[in-house]
Design a protein around this motif. Sequence first.
Motif, short mmCIF file in Angstrom:
data_model
loop_
_atom_site.label_atom_id
_atom_site.label_comp_id
_atom_site.label_asym_id
_atom_site.label_seq_id
_atom_site.Cartn_x
_atom_site.Cartn_y
_atom_site.Cartn_z
N LEU A 173 3.71 26.12 26.71
CA LEU A 173 3.09 27.07 27.55
C LEU A 173 3.76 27.43 28.91
O LEU A 173 4.13 28.39 29.48
N GLY A 174 4.36 26.23 29.56
CA GLY A 174 5.29 26.18 30.66
C GLY A 174 6.65 26.89 30.18
O GLY A 174 7.19 27.74 31.21
N THR A 175 6.88 26.87 28.98
CA THR A 175 8.33 27.60 28.60
C THR A 175 7.99 29.09 28.43
O THR A 175 8.89 29.91 29.15
N ALA A 176 6.58 29.44 28.06
CA ALA A 176 6.31 30.81 27.83
C ALA A 176 6.12 31.59 29.52
O ALA A 176 6.41 32.51 29.75
N LEU A 177 5.60 30.82 30.32
CA LEU A 177 5.23 31.16 31.51
C LEU A 177 6.46 31.12 32.44
O LEU A 177 6.87 32.30 33.24
N GLY A 178 7.54 30.54 32.17
CA GLY A 178 8.97 30.61 32.74
C GLY A 178 9.68 31.82 32.36
O GLY A 178 10.22 32.47 33.42
N VAL A 252 -7.30 23.65 22.48
CA VAL A 252 -5.84 23.79 21.93
C VAL A 252 -5.65 25.08 21.29
O VAL A 252 -4.46 25.70 21.62
N VAL A 253 -6.49 25.81 20.85
CA VAL A 253 -6.42 27.20 20.43
C VAL A 253 -6.25 27.95 21.62
O VAL A 253 -5.35 29.10 21.54
N ILE A 254 -6.95 28.04 22.61
CA ILE A 254 -6.94 28.73 23.77
C ILE A 254 -5.39 28.62 24.42
O ILE A 254 -4.78 29.45 24.75
N ALA A 259 0.09 30.70 25.43
CA ALA A 259 1.30 30.60 25.26
C ALA A 259 1.87 31.90 24.28
O ALA A 259 3.02 32.42 24.85
N LEU A 260 1.59 32.01 23.21
CA LEU A 260 1.95 33.15 22.43
C LEU A 260 1.67 34.45 23.12
O LEU A 260 2.65 35.38 23.24
N LEU A 261 0.75 34.69 23.92
CA LEU A 261 0.29 36.04 24.39
C LEU A 261 1.48 36.24 25.60
O LEU A 261 1.76 37.30 25.84
N VAL A 262 1.68 35.24 26.37
CA VAL A 262 2.71 35.25 27.42
C VAL A 262 4.02 35.49 26.82
O VAL A 262 4.82 36.03 27.47
N LEU A 263 4.23 34.67 25.70
CA LEU A 263 5.78 35.01 25.17
C LEU A 263 5.88 36.79 24.73
O LEU A 263 6.83 37.27 25.15
N CYS A 264 4.69 37.14 24.32
CA CYS A 264 4.72 38.49 23.96
C CYS A 264 4.93 39.36 25.30
O CYS A 264 5.75 40.39 25.32
N LEU A 265 4.12 39.10 26.17
CA LEU A 265 4.39 39.72 27.51
C LEU A 265 5.77 39.68 28.17
O LEU A 265 6.33 40.59 28.60
N GLY A 266 6.57 38.59 27.91
CA GLY A 266 7.73 38.16 28.44
C GLY A 266 8.82 39.08 27.66
O GLY A 266 9.59 39.71 28.34
#
Length: 275
Positions: A173-178, A252-254, A259-266
Motif C-alpha cells: 500500500l505504501g508503494t502504491a501511494l508513493g 486484509v481485503v480492504i 493498494a490495487l485501486l491506488v495503483l490503477c489511479l497511479g
Amino acid sequence: MTTTTTPDTPDAPDAPDTPASLRTTAPTGALNASRTAATAARVLRQLRHDPRTIALMILIPCVMLFLLRYVFDGSPRTFDNVGASLLGVFPLITMFLVTSIATLRERTSGTLERLLAMPLGKGDLIAGYALAFGALAIVQSALATGLAVWFLDLDVTGSPWLLLLVALLDALLGTALGLFVSAFAASEFQAVQFMPAVIFPQLLLCGLFAPRDTMHPALETLSDVLPMSYAVDGMNEVLTHTDMTTTFVRDVVIVGGCALLVLCLGAATLRRRTP
C-alpha cells in the motif's frame, strides 16, 4: 551516484540500459507480462547499485522496532500493545517515501519520457515498479516480523504468518501511494512534503493513539475510509485472536483492494515529464 537532501534513491537509468523487450513490442491497452517484468528487472538493477536505498527500505523498520522495544523496556506489555500495529505502519511509511522519490526522479531526469515514447504503457510501468518494490517489501516485512516475534518477544495470540501478511500488504500500500502521489510533485522536496498530507492524518486516525470509537464522530467517520485504519485493525485481530476471524479477512481485503485501486489511479495520472 547523485546525492540529494532526501533519502538516497536510484538514479534514473540511461537510455542504453532500457531492455530490448521494451523497445520491440507494440503497446496495448492491457498489461503485458514481458514489458512489466522487464521494467521490474530494470528497477531492481538500479537498486542493486544503491545499497543505501536498500538499507533504508529493509533495515529502518527493523531499527525502529528495536528502539521501540527498549523505549518500553520497563513495560513490555505496552510494546505488545503497540508493536504489532507499528509493524505494519513502519513499512508503509518507508515504502511510500522511497517509491515516491524514485518515481519522481525518473520523470524529472527525462527517463520516464524516453521510456513512454517506446512501446511501454503506463500500466506496464506502474506494474513493473510495484513488482520490483513489492519484492523488496517481502524481504522487509519478513525481517521486521521475524525480529519482532522471535527476537524482541512480541507476544501475539495468532499466527506470526498473519502478521507477515498484513505487514506485506501495508508495504505494498505504501508503494502504491508513493507511485500515485509522485504524479503531483514537481520536485523531490515536494514528494517528501506529501508525507504530512497523506501519511500523518492516517497515522493519527488509525486507532494507534486512541480507539477509533472514542474519537469525535466526524473523525471516526473519516477514519473508516482510510486504509491504515484497517491495517491496524488487522494487526490487532492477530494480536488478540488465535484463529483467523471474519474481521481480519475484511481488513486484509480492504487494504489489498486499496493498494490495487491506488495503483490503477497511479497508472491513470502518471505524467511523462514534470512541467
